[in-house]
Design an enzyme around this catalytic site. Sequence first.
Site, PDB file in Angstrom:
ATOM      1  N   CYS A 158       0.740  -5.032   9.982  1.00 17.91           N
ATOM      2  CA  CYS A 158       0.143  -4.792   8.819  1.00 17.91           C
ATOM      3  C   CYS A 158      -1.820  -5.740   9.216  1.00 17.91           C
ATOM      4  CB  CYS A 158       0.767  -6.229   8.367  1.00 17.91           C
ATOM      5  SG  CYS A 158       0.155  -7.104   6.154  1.00 17.91           S
ATOM      6  N   CYS A 203      -2.910  -8.549   7.810  1.00 18.06           N
ATOM      7  CA  CYS A 203      -2.466  -9.956   7.316  1.00 18.06           C
ATOM      8  C   CYS A 203      -2.937 -10.242   8.824  1.00 18.06           C
ATOM      9  CB  CYS A 203      -0.746 -10.023   7.711  1.00 18.06           C
ATOM     10  SG  CYS A 203       0.004  -8.816   6.568  1.00 18.06           S
ATOM     11  N   ASP A 204      -3.251  -9.166   9.837  1.00 18.94           N
ATOM     12  CA  ASP A 204      -3.343  -9.446  11.084  1.00 18.94           C
ATOM     13  C   ASP A 204      -4.632  -9.537  12.207  1.00 18.94           C
ATOM     14  OD1 ASP A 204      -0.276 -10.843  11.211  1.00 18.94           O
ATOM     15  OD2 ASP A 204       0.278  -9.222  12.071  1.00 18.94           O
TER      16      ASP A 204
END
Length: 316
Positions: free
Chosen positions: A133, A136-137
């Site tokens: 992701c 997300c990261d």
Amino acid sequence: MYKSVIIGTGPAGLTAAIYLARASLNPLVIEGEQPGGQLTTTTEIENFPGFPEGIQGPELMDAMRKQSERFGAKFQTGRASAVDLSSGSPFTITLENGEQLSTETVLISTGASAKYLGIPGEQDNIGRGVSTCATCDGFFFRGKKIIVVGGGDSAMEEAGFLTRFATEVTVVHRREELRASKIMQERVQQNEKVKWALGYTPLAVESSPEGVVKGLKVRGLDGSEKLIEADGVFVAIGHTPNTSFLAQQVKLDEHGYIVVKPGTSLTSVAGVFACGDVQDKKYRQAITAAGSGCMAAMDCEKYLEGDMVHDWGGLL
Ligand code: NAP
């Protein structure tokens, strides 16, 4: 007989549980193999509103669970292996241990699972250099080199997004031809930070003994092997919605995601609602999943109170 059973315990299912429990509908939540869903495989979450310092994924899920229990939600461990939705409400849910539950309404929040490459070093380094992701990261890879694996639209989207943080993003794809749509390809091809390794099959994520990712070992079409150096490897080879247990009893799209009436959680079966990634292949965020869980609970509550006709809208 339950009034409502929620299948799945990611942010969508747990938010639905909080809302239904607060509405005194005593939901039963079925938690499968991965209680807490995909967020339990991530580490720090920095984009869930309300946590200025960030929060660990498992901690957030645990807090949501406790919040729902505070209002009376009950949990049962065991994967739902089958459902009988064919003759309308009440519905039967069969768990893997053979137990059968009867319920007036069902909320499906079983999520989608990111596909993995299944190569050495991949699972060991999830959350420590391997991710599925970018939203997300990506932020954790500022000023670093990143590899994105995949040749579809997801890989193009992730590669483009990751150039905001990375000094260099290398797209590794097993064929020389990309699967992605022309427009998505072109956008990424114009980005100077993106390098291409086309015709390379991933073999292993290499990391140091201390667990720092060093790059991706690949094999070219001529059989030669090499290491493409990077600090992070983003696997973007698609997602699989967790809908096989439904056996096509609700309308699914061509990729297996549950189709809901736009702007609602209503599925093709009256009394069955869907929320979270199992019906969303676009946003896939904890906060959007939680929002859709709230929608499903409110739709379900209205349906149970007789204030809403489950009007699917003739999308079938
Ligand atoms: P996808 O289209 O199925 O592409 C998956 C890619 O991963 C393919 O290039 C495939 O290679 C590769 N792959 C699969 N398994 C692999 C393996 N084991 N090892 C190495 N490579 C592997 O999936 P997606 O990109 O997630 O897209 C899914 C759907 O969502 C599509 O309909 C897409 O258009 C849509 N989508 C749209 C947008 C947008 O419009 N903004 C963004 C994301 C996704 P091969 O090509 O060799 O099979």
